[in-house]
Design a protein around this motif. Structure first.
Motif, mmCIF file in Angstrom:
data_model
loop_
_atom_site.group_PDB
_atom_site.id
_atom_site.type_symbol
_atom_site.label_atom_id
_atom_site.label_comp_id
_atom_site.label_asym_id
_atom_site.label_seq_id
_atom_site.Cartn_x
_atom_site.Cartn_y
_atom_site.Cartn_z
ATOM 1 N N SER A 1 -11.316 -4.982 -4.810
ATOM 2 C CA SER A 1 -10.569 -3.773 -5.171
ATOM 3 C C SER A 1 -9.963 -3.917 -6.556
ATOM 4 C CB SER A 1 -9.445 -3.520 -4.157
ATOM 5 O OG SER A 1 -9.976 -3.274 -2.880
ATOM 6 N N GLN B 1 -9.407 2.796 -1.664
ATOM 7 C CA GLN B 1 -9.640 2.292 -0.308
ATOM 8 C C GLN B 1 -8.744 3.003 0.707
ATOM 9 O OE1 GLN B 1 -9.432 -1.949 -0.247
ATOM 10 N NE2 GLN B 1 -9.567 -2.112 1.966
ATOM 11 N N ASP C 1 -14.288 2.519 -2.904
ATOM 12 C CA ASP C 1 -13.723 1.296 -2.349
ATOM 13 C C ASP C 1 -13.727 1.398 -0.829
ATOM 14 O OD1 ASP C 1 -12.497 -1.084 -1.933
ATOM 15 O OD2 ASP C 1 -10.812 -0.722 -3.298
ATOM 16 N N GLU C 2 -14.641 0.667 -0.205
ATOM 17 C CA GLU C 2 -14.799 0.658 1.254
ATOM 18 C C GLU C 2 -14.858 2.059 1.864
ATOM 19 O OE1 GLU C 2 -12.824 -2.222 3.488
ATOM 20 O OE2 GLU C 2 -12.726 -3.684 1.867
HETATM 21 MG MG LIG Z 1 -10.087 -4.118 -1.070
#
Ligand SMILES: [Mg+2]
Ligand SMILES: Nc1ncnc2c1ncn2[C@@H]1O[C@H](COP(=O)(O)OP(=O)(O)O)[C@@H](O)[C@H]1O
Lengths: 336, 235
Positions: free
Chosen positions: B44, B86, B160-161
C-alpha cells in the motif's frame, strides 16, 4: 366551546411559541452541525457568533432608523440583515484565517480546535460587550401583531385569545425559506455535494480533486449567514441580550446532537424537538384542564412539570439521554 | 520505457523509517500488473508513493515520459492517475450516482455520458443509482469505488486490494470487471491478497518483501516459480 378554548390555549402558549423558538434553535443547530461535519470540531463560539451577527444587525438598523429609512409594517432589521450578513461572513473568514486555519493545517486533534473555539468565544463575547454593552436591547419596529388576542376573542367569541406576533411569522417563514435553499444547495449543486463528500470521507474527496480550501470557505460563508439570520430572528422575537445568546448554546447543541451531529436535516428537526420539549414540560396546564375537565375535577395546582426557570434542564436531560442511548441521534439519515 | 513507472522509490511516513527501499514498478496501457507480498510488506505504501501521498527520499515517478515526482496527489489525478484506496474508498453517506459525480469533480464537461458508460460496465449500479452506498453489499461497494475512480477516464488505475473481504464468487465477478476496464486501454496496477487469482488475470506481477522487489515476471512465470509458490501461493 370549552374544547375549542382549550385548543386555542395550547396553540397560543405552546404551539406557536415552540414553532418559533424551534426555528431559531434549528438555525443555530445547523450551524453547529455544519462546522462539526466539515471542520470536525465542536464550535463553542456558536452562541456568541450569533450575538455578534445580531449586534451588527442592530447597529445597522439603528443607523437606518436615524436616517429615516424604514420598511413600514415590517421591521427595519430585515433591511439591515443582508448588510450584517456580509459583515459576518468577513468576520468568519477573518477568524478562520487568523485562528482556526493554523490548527487545521497542523492537523490538530478536534479537542484542541474546540478549546480554540472557546478562546474565540471569549474574544467575541468581549467585543460584543464593549461595543453594545451587556444590557437588553430592543430593535423591533413596525407592526408588532398580526392577530391580537383581544381582536381574536371579538372575532370568534371565544374566551381564549390567540395572539400571533409578526416576529413569529417572520421567523418561521424565513427559516423555512433559508433551510430549503440550504438543503437544495447541499443536495443538488456540485459545490454542495462536494461539501458533503468532504464531510463524508476527506481523503477520498482529496483524491477526487475536491479543493479543501474552497469547501472550508463556503462552510464559513454559510455559517455567517446562519449566525446572522438565526441571531437576528431570535432578537427580534424576544430581545437582544448577549448573555442569553451564550445560554442558548445548550439547547442549540442539544438540538444538533438529537439530530445526529453532522446531519443538517436532523439538526433542523432537532431544533423543534428541543423547543417543543422545553415548552411542553415547563407549561402550566391548570387552565387547560379547567376547560376540558368537569368542575369537580379541576386541579388545585398549576399542573406544571417544571418551572420555566429550569427550562435548560430539559435540554440538558435530553442531551444526556440521547448521548447515552442514541449517540448517533434519533433520526436515521445521511450525514451532511 | 513503460507508460507509468515508479523508479527506485525510497521513503516512509513522516520522519519514520523507510518502508519501501529502492522499489520499482511499471505498467503499460492495456496491461494488468499485480503487486503481491506478505502483510506489511509495503505494498500500500508503494501505491501511496506513486500517487504522491507520501514523500520520497529518493527515486522518481514518471508518466508517459513526464517526471511527476514533485506533483501533489491532486495534480497527479489531473494527469489521469486514479486511485482506489484499500479502505474507505467510497462516500458511504452519498448515493451511487453522487459518488460517480464526485469522481468527475475535476471534469468541466458534461459527464452524463461517462456515467452511462459506467452503468454499462457495472449494470447493478444503474439499478442502485439512488441508494446510499453505505447500504450496499461489499461487492457492490467495490464496484462503486471502481466506478468513481473511472469517472475521470484515467490512463492509470491503481487498485489497493479490490477484492478484500468479498466472497469468491464476487471476487471472480470483480476480476471480470477489472479485465473489462483493462480492455479500454487503461494501465492497471493492483495490490492483491488473493495472489493466485490475481496472477491468473495479470500480464505481469511483482513480489514485494520488506519494501524491496523480490521477484518479478509475467503472471505465468510467477505462478510456476517454485520459490514464489512455496512462500506466497500456499504450495
Ligand atoms: Mg495494504
Ligand atoms: N499511515 C502510516 N503511518 C505510519 N506507518 C504506516 C502507515 N501505514 C502503514 N504503515 C507501516 O508501513 C508498513 C507497510 O504497511 P503497508 O504498506 O500498509 O503494507 P501492505 O499494504 O503491504 O500490507 C507497516 O509496517 C505499517 O505499520
Amino acid at each position: 366551546m370549552d374544547f375549542l378554548n382549550a385548543i386555542i390555549l395550547l396553540l397560543n402558549y405552546i404551539f406557536v411559541p415552540a414553532l418559533t423558538y424551534g426555528s431559531q434553535l434549528a438555525l443555530g443547530a445547523i450551524f453547529v452541525t455544519l462546522i462539526y461535519g466539515i471542520l470536525r470540531f465542536a464550535n463553542f463560539a456558536t452562541g456568541d457568533m450569533m450575538a455578534f451577527g445580531t449586534m451588527v444587525t442592530i447597529l445597522i438598523t439603528w443607523y437606518f432608523q436615524s436616517i429615516g429609512i424604514s420598511l413600514g409594517v415590517l421591521p427595519t432589521a430585515l433591511l439591515a440583515i443582508p448588510f450584517a450578513i456580509i459583515f459576518m461572513i468577513g468576520y468568519m473568514l477573518f477568524i478562520d484565517k487568523f485562528v482556526f486555519r493554523y490548527y487545521r493545517v497542523n492537523k490538530s486533534p478536534p479537542v484542541q480546535l474546540a478549546m480554540v473555539s472557546i478562546g474565540v468565544m471569549f474574544v467575541t463575547q468581549a467585543v460584543v460587550r464593549i461595543i453594545i454593552g451587556p444590557a437588553d436591547q430592543r430593535f423591533f419596529d413596525g407592526e408588532r401583531f398580526i392577530i391580537k388576542a383581544r381582536e381574536f376573542k371579538e372575532m370568534t367569541g371565544l374566551n381564549e385569545g390567540l395572539a400571533i406576533k409578526s416576529s413569529q411569522v417572520l421567523t418561521i417563514f424565513i427559516t423555512l425559506i433559508l433551510v430549503s435553499i440550504l438543503f437544495w444547495f447541499l443536495n443538488k449543486t456540485k459545490t454542495g455535494k462536494s461539501m458533503r463528500a468532504y464531510s463524508d470521507n476527506e481523503d477520498l474527496a482529496l483524491l477526487s480533486g475536491i479543493d479543501p480550501k474552497r469547501v472550508v470557505m463556503i462552510t464559513w460563508i454559510i455559517a455567517g449567514i446562519l449566525a446572522t439570520i438565526g441571531g437576528a430572528l431570535y432578537g427580534l422575537d424576544k430581545s437582544f441580550k448577549p448573555f442569553t445568546y451564550f445560554n442558548n448554546m445548550l439547547p442549540i447543541f442539544a438540538a444538533a446532537i438529537v439530530g445526529g451531529i453532522g446531519n443538517p436535516f436532523g439538526a433542523f428537526l432537532g431544533g423543534y424537538v428541543i423547543a417543543f420539549s422545553e415548552i411542553f414540560i415547563t407549561y402550566a396546564y391548570k387552565k387547560f384542564f379547567m376547560y376540558i375537565l368537569p368542575e369537580s375535577m379541576e386541579p388545585e395546582t398549576l399542573v406544571q412539570l417544571l418551572s420555566t426557570d429550569y427550562k435548560f434542564a430539559v435540554s440538558f436531560s435530553i442531551l444526556v439521554i440521547v448521548l447515552l442511548y442514541r449517540p448517533n441521534g434519533i433520526f436515521k439519515g445521511k450525514v451532511l | 520505457m513503460a507508460f507509468f513507472e515508479g523508479l527506485k522509490m525510497t521513503g516512509g511516513y513522516g520522519t519514520g523509517p523507510d518502508i519501501i527501499n529502492s522499489c520499482s514498478v511499471d505498467v503499460n496501457r492495456g496491461e494488468i500488473v499485480s503487486i503481491l507480498g506478505p502483510n506489511g510488506a509495503g505494498k500500500s505504501t508503494a501505491m501511496k508513493a506513486l500517487l504522491g501521498l507520501i514523500n520520497l527520499k529518493s527515486g522518481a515517478v514518471v508518466i508517459d515520459g513526464k517526471d511527476i515526482t514533485k506533483l501533489s496527489p491532486q495534480d497527479r489525478v489531473r494527469q489521469g492517475i486514479s486511485f482506489v484506496p484499500q479502505t474507505k474508498n467510497v462516500f458511504a453517506g452519498m448515493t451511487v450516482e453522487e459518488n460517480l459525480e464526485m469522481g468527475a469533480y475535476l471534469r468541466d464537461d458534461n459527464y452524463q455520458d461517462v456515467i452511462e458508460e459506467i452503468y454499462e460496465l457495472f449494470p447493478i449500479l444503474r439499478e442502485k443509482r439512488n441508494q446510499l452506498v453505505g447500504e450496499l453489499s461489499g461487492g457492490q461497494r467495490q464496484q462503486v469505488a471502481l466506478g468513481r475512480a473511472l469517472m475521470i477516464k484515467p490512463s492509470v488505475l491503481m487498485l489497493d486490494e479490490p477484492t478484500a473481504g468479498v466472497s469468491p464468487i464476487v471476487m471472480d465477478e470483480l476480476f471480470d470487471h477489472i479485465i473489462k476496464v483493462k480492455r479500454t486501454n487503461v494501465a492497471i496496477l493492483m495490490v492483491e491478497q488473493n495472489a493466485k487469482q490475481a496472477l491468473n488475470i495479470s500480464d505481469r506481477g511483482y513480489v514485494l518483501v520488506t519494501g524491496e522487489n523480490k521477484y518479478a515476471g509475467t503472471g505465468k512465470e510467477l505462478l510456476n516459480d517454485p520459490r514464489v509458490r512455496s512462500s506466497f501461493l500456499g504450495g
